[in-house]
Scaffold this motif. Structure first.
Motif, mmCIF file in Angstrom:
data_model
loop_
_atom_site.group_PDB
_atom_site.id
_atom_site.type_symbol
_atom_site.label_atom_id
_atom_site.label_comp_id
_atom_site.label_asym_id
_atom_site.label_seq_id
_atom_site.Cartn_x
_atom_site.Cartn_y
_atom_site.Cartn_z
ATOM 1 N N PRO A 55 0.970 -1.294 0.067
ATOM 2 C CA PRO A 55 0.137 -0.034 -0.014
ATOM 3 C C PRO A 55 0.948 1.215 -0.166
ATOM 4 O O PRO A 55 2.006 1.020 0.774
ATOM 5 C CB PRO A 55 -0.614 -0.042 1.109
ATOM 6 N N ILE A 56 0.422 2.369 -0.553
ATOM 7 C CA ILE A 56 1.044 3.779 -0.685
ATOM 8 C C ILE A 56 0.004 4.726 -0.270
ATOM 9 O O ILE A 56 -1.251 4.350 -0.647
ATOM 10 C CB ILE A 56 1.810 4.054 -2.033
ATOM 11 N N CYS A 57 0.324 5.998 0.040
ATOM 12 C CA CYS A 57 -0.504 6.995 0.311
ATOM 13 C C CYS A 57 -0.885 7.967 -0.810
ATOM 14 O O CYS A 57 -1.695 9.037 -0.609
ATOM 15 C CB CYS A 57 -0.192 7.667 1.777
ATOM 16 N N VAL A 66 20.842 10.448 -12.618
ATOM 17 C CA VAL A 66 21.707 9.802 -13.573
ATOM 18 C C VAL A 66 21.392 8.486 -14.131
ATOM 19 O O VAL A 66 21.574 7.958 -15.095
ATOM 20 C CB VAL A 66 23.164 10.016 -12.974
ATOM 21 N N ALA A 67 20.802 7.726 -12.983
ATOM 22 C CA ALA A 67 20.393 6.400 -13.505
ATOM 23 C C ALA A 67 19.000 6.277 -14.303
ATOM 24 O O ALA A 67 18.927 4.972 -14.490
ATOM 25 C CB ALA A 67 20.386 5.496 -12.145
ATOM 26 N N GLY A 68 18.436 7.307 -14.497
ATOM 27 C CA GLY A 68 17.139 7.230 -15.170
ATOM 28 C C GLY A 68 16.092 7.882 -14.490
ATOM 29 O O GLY A 68 16.511 8.608 -13.406
ATOM 30 N N MET A 69 14.918 7.368 -14.807
ATOM 31 C CA MET A 69 13.773 7.749 -14.144
ATOM 32 C C MET A 69 13.532 7.125 -12.486
ATOM 33 O O MET A 69 13.902 6.048 -12.435
ATOM 34 C CB MET A 69 12.433 7.468 -14.841
ATOM 35 N N TYR A 70 13.006 7.902 -11.829
ATOM 36 C CA TYR A 70 12.445 7.445 -10.302
ATOM 37 C C TYR A 70 11.001 7.982 -10.056
ATOM 38 O O TYR A 70 10.664 9.098 -10.444
ATOM 39 C CB TYR A 70 13.273 7.952 -9.341
ATOM 40 N N LEU A 71 10.376 7.220 -9.510
ATOM 41 C CA LEU A 71 9.093 7.381 -9.029
ATOM 42 C C LEU A 71 9.173 7.735 -7.652
ATOM 43 O O LEU A 71 9.858 6.724 -6.791
ATOM 44 C CB LEU A 71 8.210 6.071 -9.243
ATOM 45 N N ILE A 72 8.447 8.739 -7.149
ATOM 46 C CA ILE A 72 8.647 9.413 -5.646
ATOM 47 C C ILE A 72 7.145 8.934 -5.057
ATOM 48 O O ILE A 72 6.033 9.722 -5.741
ATOM 49 C CB ILE A 72 9.118 10.661 -5.556
ATOM 50 N N VAL A 73 6.901 8.117 -4.031
ATOM 51 C CA VAL A 73 5.512 8.077 -3.524
ATOM 52 C C VAL A 73 5.676 8.532 -1.989
ATOM 53 O O VAL A 73 6.749 8.280 -1.339
ATOM 54 C CB VAL A 73 5.210 6.462 -3.632
ATOM 55 N N ILE A 74 4.404 8.712 -1.441
ATOM 56 C CA ILE A 74 4.346 8.549 -0.129
ATOM 57 C C ILE A 74 3.752 7.323 0.548
ATOM 58 O O ILE A 74 3.013 6.685 0.167
ATOM 59 C CB ILE A 74 3.323 9.725 0.346
#
Length: 586
Positions: A55-57, A66-74
């Motif tokens: 689960p995420i909020c 540099v390493a590419g894309m990142y997803l940021i979640v709560i």
């Protein structure tokens, strides 16, 4: 009504992220391709059973490092209360998830840089004070929300938000580009929110304080001062005090922001670097842009300039007064109040002089009030724009006094306070009120200066105490260290998070690779060696007292000379930002 989804599951497979909306009766899944970065809307049946689920909020957004894309979640949230029936949350924990499965494709230097960029994003996320609401717009004041069109209410939360206060606007760009994904796009505000149920005369009402920090010209204390060419002021904060009682609602808005012309105060190892007013920029252009926008948003303005009217702060006060006079706008009023001089020797009662001198203006500006029948009673026609040097400590003290005066009138009008009763006499509420304003000061100060606010003993107790002075000294010391030796990294972190700097994936020279000048290390080593030798010679006396003194004086002089050289080259020894050019920041 504009809302975003409230509950989510994140399903991860080697090929894709599936973010499933878990609200009742909803079949919506955001699929993110981990190779192409493409985002599409799909249904729950498309989620593979083999996916790893948690689960995420909420989704903060995506960023390229540099390493590419990142997803940021709560990953964790905390309820701070209910505003007009809408749950308000503080984002507490976060996760930054790489699209790539490993960083083996990076060189050693690139991997190190990627690690540094990740720690920068974490640095911003862990700066306390990110708030969100899934079914209410936290970026607008109650008055702005009341004066909107039906079309506005049809827009998504992201589209209708005041972009000044959406801190993850840059991170939500990909979601923003696809309207069908907007219900996954959660706008975050940064600042301070407190919601307190209160009781006076047996009547229960809701008292709310919201401070929204602008993400335009955002940064840290000494690296971001004045304005930019667009007229955005450093450390600009909109603070709204709200009262809700039996269906009636009232709100009083104030603003704070750096003196809106081109000036800087770069750290140089001195306790208080001298502020410098730019000689090359056309001040009135940016100044006019700033106030044109402020007058348009808030109506009339009264500037309360609380800086010293002597010493290094005096030229800034004079420049501000001269520019207001040059603008010659009847909607703009300027008042200079030398806070430190007026309140010297603990004469804090003298702050009432300023409050009394603007009381007629405050009555004219009024506040926003809607009665229990949803009928507009009165609107706020202007704001007080307060500033000191940092727009933190002195500013917060004055704002809390003006807010209390407004609250006195609102509570009487709503029938909570009886005629002749004063807020100051309501001991239980006064404690809540003072502590909340002091907490507000601390939150804004940590976000801008790196430590809690000064002078909060007065805000909390109404008195200046010796313990308060001691705590101010401690905080001032920590501020000195952070402003000189760690704020460059903090400034870089904010610039990366807000999109003022974009990471280049190619293996070109990165700003992070800039090395310190040779003299940085050499002089430090010489000074430390000389100072150590001075102590050693003093403790291990020679054959005669004269011989000992000669050694001590020699090494003492060597350490004093190198210390002087270090101070003279102070700019080279502080932790300066690397990502955004200094010119751009001035």
């Amino acid at each position: 009504m504009a809302t975003v989804y409230e509950r989510y599951n994140l399903h991860t497979t080697p090929e894709k992220f599936y973010i499933e909306a878990c609200d009742e009766g909803v079949d919506a899944v955001l699929a993110i391709d981990r190779v192409s970065s493409e985002m599409t809307l799909t249904g729950k049946t498309d989620v593979p059973p083999s996916a790893v689920t948690r689960p995420i909020c909420g989704i903060i957004g995506t960023i390229r490092l540099v390493a590419g894309m990142y997803l940021i979640v709560i990953t964790r949230k905390k309820n701070v209360g209910s505003l007009l029936g809408h749950a308000v949350w503080k984002a507490v924990d976060f996760d930054i998830i790489s699209y790539k499965k490993s960083v083996l494709h990076l060189s050693e230097i690139q991997a190190q840089e990627n690690k540094t960029f990740l720690s920068m994003i974490n640095n911003v996320l862990m700066t306390d004070g990110f708030y969100f609401c899934t079914d209410f717009d936290l970026t607008h004041t109650l008055q702005r929300l009341a004066n909107t069109s039906p079309d506005f209410h049809e827009m998504s939360l992201l589209e209708r938000a005041d972009q000044r206060f959406v801190w993850n606007g840059n991170l939500l760009r990909e979601l923003a580009a696809q309207p069908e994904l907007h219900k996954f796009a959660l706008p975050l505000v940064h600042g301070f929110i407190i919601i307190r149920p209160c009781r006076i005369n047996g009547k229960v009402f809701e008292w709310v304080l919201i401070s929204r920090r602008s993400c335009f010209r955002a940064g840290v204390r000494y690296y971001v001062r004045g304005i930019d060419s667009e007229g955005h002021a450093a450390n600009f904060v909109e603070t709204e005090q709200i009262v809700l009682f039996e269906g009636a609602k009232a709100s009083f808005v104030q603003t704070r922001g750096s003196m809106p012309f081109f000036w800087s105060q770069r750290p140089n190892l001195k306790y208080k670097p001298k502020p410098i007013i730019s000689k090359t920029m056309v001040h009135m252009d940016g100044f006019q842009r700033h106030f044109d926008s402020q007058l348009l948003i808030y109506g009339k303005q009264t500037v309360l300039n609380l800086v010293n009217q002597k010493g290094s702060e005096k030229p800034l006060e004079q420049a501000f007064a001269k520019m207001v006079s040059g603008l010659n706008n009847g909607m703009l009023n300027y008042i200079a109040f030398d806070f430190h001089k007026e309140c010297s020797h603990m004469r804090w009662d003298r702050l009432q002089l300023l409050v009394d001198s603007v009381s007629d203006t405050q009555d004219e500006y009024s506040y926003f009030l809607v009665n229990s029948e949803e009928k507009l009673v009165v609107q706020q026609k202007g704001v007080f724009r307060s500033n000191c040097m940092d727009c933190l400590d002195r500013t917060n003290v004055i704002q809390s006094l003006l807010a209390r005066r407004s609250l006195q009138s609102q509570l009487q009008r709503m029938g909570v306070l009886n005629v002749g009763q004063r807020i100051e006499e309501q001991a239980e509420f006064e404690k809540i009120y003072k502590n909340a304003w002091a907490d507000n000061a601390n939150a804004c100060a940590v976000q801008y200066a790196g430590t809690g606010a000064l002078k909060t003993d007065f805000t909390r107790t109404g008195k200046r105490t010796r313990w308060g002075l001691l705590m101010d000294g401690w905080n001032a010391m920590i501020r000195y260290y952070k402003n000189n030796f760690s704020d460059g990294f903090r400034q870089d972190s904010i610039d990366l998070f807000l999109g003022n700097f974009a990471v280049d994936e190619s293996d070109g020279a990165s700003p992070l690779r800039v090395q310190k000048d040779w003299k940085f290390l050499t002089l430090l080593i010489i000074m430390l060696v000389a100072f150590s030798m001075c102590i050693v010679c003093f403790l291990m006396a020679g054959d005669t007292w004269t011989e000992t003194m000669v050694y001590v004086m020699f090494w003492g002089a060597a350490s004093a000379i190198t210390a002087t050289l270090i101070l003279f080259n102070g700019h080279d020894f502080v932790d300066a930002p690397k990502l955004v050019h200094k010119e751009k920041m001035d």
